[in-house]
Design a protein around this motif. Structure first.
Motif, short mmCIF file in Angstrom:
data_model
loop_
_atom_site.label_atom_id
_atom_site.label_comp_id
_atom_site.label_asym_id
_atom_site.label_seq_id
_atom_site.Cartn_x
_atom_site.Cartn_y
_atom_site.Cartn_z
N UNK A 1 44.26 11.50 19.47
CA UNK A 1 45.19 10.37 19.52
C UNK A 1 45.45 9.79 18.12
N UNK B 1 47.90 11.91 16.38
CA UNK B 1 49.25 11.74 16.93
C UNK B 1 49.93 10.46 16.46
N UNK B 2 49.14 9.49 16.00
CA UNK B 2 49.75 8.26 15.51
C UNK B 2 50.19 8.37 14.06
N UNK B 3 49.65 9.38 13.35
CA UNK B 3 49.88 9.45 11.90
C UNK B 3 51.36 9.52 11.53
N UNK C 1 53.97 9.34 13.97
CA UNK C 1 54.65 9.11 15.25
C UNK C 1 56.07 8.59 15.08
N UNK D 1 51.26 17.67 17.39
CA UNK D 1 49.89 17.22 17.10
C UNK D 1 49.92 15.96 16.24
N UNK E 1 52.42 13.83 16.20
CA UNK E 1 53.27 12.81 16.81
C UNK E 1 54.73 12.90 16.41
#
Lengths: 350, 350, 350
Positions: free
Chosen positions: B56, B59-61, B63, B88, B90
């Motif tokens: 997670x 995935x925010x890096x 996004x 992967x 985001x």
């Protein structure tokens, strides 16, 4: 010319039909408890998604997962239904929607292609012209160190298990105040020889008590013997007829299907008088007031659009149910059904 | 008929090969420190993604970023690898996977198409039949007010830099308890004339000490002189041979490649006896017990599926490494590698 | 041979042109207050997205929504613009980008296809060769129990409403320190007969005061009478000319368009001397220093790439504006414009 019948799928080396799922390959995997559980999960997922907060919670469940939709046999409806089921659960999707975009042009084997997909994603949803291909893919997965689940979205003329699941769900909901599917009389009409949706649905009827099946098909397009033997073995009553008018008043549901011309030999297309195997306003008049009219769609002349406005028309709902049933199936495949249930209960209490 | 050799790519006006990356066009951009750093990032990303919490965080890096995958030369594997690397991190993806879906039918120049893509997304990942096209795209980006990075996913017969990176990573991991790539003897086998993966990998060997390269190819398909001169200049030893059996026992790794028939003139396909350039169980027997067998995949008859079960078979791992190396490359291109490192350290401590 | 003119679209049974939007079908829906509001939302969305925090807030707005991009007429630019507008708002997308992937091969009606899409997604963005198809889809949606909005991304030779919106926005921004579009002289050049972008833009000019339109077209490609009558009715001045040099110095903006050869009868392509309807460095010299040069792209020989470096060239900005205007339109269609505004204000204060 009458088309050749599909050979029956060999018994798969699949997980026992208990309440767990990894690969989803064949209707043979579904026991009554699992069917009931999938129906329960489908309704819960639909309900949860109605609130924005619930929809967001669903989207977090599998947000770090990735799916491959490998559709070498094109299908708009099944593709969209699965793709959006993935999106509902937060799964990111990659797609191949015809063979020409793929490495098949470089001569790769299906086993190598499938293993490649499994390198990148967490589930492979596949549809193909070739019978048994999903099963072959699942077997290959079982032989490698890092398998991912295979979901059969239709392979060849044989089974189409998630379609059968959504049909079960739609029947179950249609009869929700009449005791469910047990005891009902269900007509299956159309090209029963090649229509894999009708075959898969008939197959699953063994899980319900006192169901009567009426196969309504033109001569040469009858339900195949492998399914009939299976029904006999499980003591499910079935009848063959080509007289729609005669049986229509007795049916709790009629499952209408399309003639599958895409399987025809292009040099000798099938010549059949289909006019007696159509549902229009006239036919609907003779049906029970609480009957359900179903169709896997897309439709041809066998189901008139004027029927859409009738409250007995369930096929549009059935189509939408497909997406939610696929959500439920993915919850099971990824083993997050219990986690889902606790989210669902929190939302209903909160 | 022997196919014509590709002209060598002119020295690009690329950023100096320090430890920063914007466009990723050519193996010429990669210094040893940058290669080591990318290997470190690849391992860290793979490790972080193993926990749900870590996945997670990855995935925010990126996004809020959007990518365009512009694949006018179809490629399932490279497409999926990049697409899932984006997912992967985001990154949202849009795709063109064949020229016919594109504005090229309206006669637009490549420069205009690329600038259009750059209007909508934050990075363009491109693959084409045309040699030098990614470089041209990068140069065009450098001339406009709002450039986005270009990532070369293969252009023409020449270089395929991210494939070379994942090959380096796989070699490095395979020799992780034997001091890495330095000092190893590596065989490159197959169609070395047109196989851009072998060309790119050979090129990068200048970054390692005491490496010996053995080019194993049928007559007419030898490694080209531009690469050989480059190796001479950087004092990398190399040998030509067409005797696989002779050299196999000495190799620390054999990098098997496919005959690139898609570049053949369809009117006069290449006629070569390839049977002496194949790896099967028989050949594997003569290899070192700690050797690595690699292949960029898809494979043809040059690598037998029976080899898959051998612990020396690294190619499936290599394929999966490709996705993670592309994650690492995107971290650098977007300049979030330091941010990633601090997330990674937090997860390992926590 | 001169191509046949498109019939004018019948008055749609669309929502009144107030400040709400559900379906987006035709420029007829846009009043001046709605146009001004959309321009305001477009600028706010672009501004908000500049910060990472703002971009994330935008992505949460419609994160639980799903869109279908149904492009049976291929279009790279419009597709990418809408797809990325969806991604900016967090909307998940599914796509059909040519008719051959779709159920149309199974003979389904457009009404059934559209209803199917509506089963799975929350908005349908569609583009087709067939005039009036988006309108038909919207009407069908209005007749079913669970309609989703239809967004017309171009249908046939007639209107292309979101293109018209982005053109309005670009004009408005280009004249932001000169009082906006009111009172300006705008030239529309090229294939005005079949270029739906020019038609839609001309149509919308009734919403602005004292605008003068100059239609610059070769004989046989003039703006059609339906648009001219509409302008007369709303007292918008217009002129026809085929003398570009004469009018160029007077224009506040020139909107250059491409010859639409894809509508030609392939057996008798149009033969016209287009050399007098081109903008290059020579033509730009004679223009006002504060003029705007626009083009819907892709371009052909009618607009020379050397013009790109001129500060009056607005077309690349115009293209990028398209994505942001589509973000604004989707905010309205989903009725989250007020929610967006409060996020925007929080970010500007915070």
């Amino acid at each position: 010319m009458i088309p050749p019948s599909p050979a029956s799928v060999p018994e798969a080396s699949l997980p026992t039909a208990d309440r767990s799922l990894f690969h989803i390959i064949s209707p043979k995997q579904f026991s009554r408890p699992l069917l009931d559980e999938l129906c329960e999960l489908t309704t819960a997922a639909r309900t949860l998604a109605k609130s924005r907060h619930g929809a967001r919670a669903l989207q977090m469940l599998l947000a770090d997962k990735r799916a491959m939709l490998y559709f070498s046999q094109p299908s708009t409806r099944t593709f969209l239904s699965f793709n959006n089921a993935c999106h509902i659960l937060g799964i990111r999707t990659s797609e191949i929607r015809n063979a020409s975009t793929s490495s098949e042009v470089k001569g790769e084997t299906v086993e190598d292609s499938i293993r490649t997909f499994s390198s990148y994603v967490d589930v492979i949803i596949m549809r193909s012209w070739e019978q048994g291909l999903a099963e072959r893919a699942a077997e290959h997965m079982n032989s490698i160190p890092r398998p991912v689940p295979i979901v059969n979205a239709g392979s060849g003329k044989d089974h189409h298990p998630t379609q059968a699941l959504l049909d079960i769900y739609t029947l179950d909901r249609s009869f929700s105040d009449r005791g469910g599917i047990d005891g009902k009389t269900i007509g299956l009409m159309g090209d029963l020889l090649r229509g894999r949706t009708a075959r898969s649905l008939a197959y699953l009827m063994k899980n319900y008590s006192d169901v009567r099946l009426v196969f309504i098909a033109p001569s040469g397009f009858e339900m195949q013997d492998d399914i009939k033997s299976h029904l006999d073995e499980h003591k499910v009553e079935w009848y063959d007829t080509d007289q729609l008018e005669e049986v229509l008043p007795d049916l709790d549901a009629v499952y209408v299907t399309r003639i599958q011309t895409e399987w025809d030999d292009p040099d000798s297309p099938v010549q059949v008088d289909y006019s007696k195997f159509q549902i229009g306003l006239e036919q609907v008049k003779s049906m029970r007031s609480d009957a359900a009219i179903m169709h896997p769609l897309p439709r041809g002349p066998e189901l008139h659009p004027a029927v859409d406005a009738d409250p007995r028309a369930m096929y549009w709902r059935q189509e939408r149910n497909g997406m939610w049933m696929r959500v439920a199936a993915l919850l099971k495949t990824f083993g997050v059904d219990d986690q889902f249930r606790s989210i669902y209960q929190d939302h209903n209490i909160g």
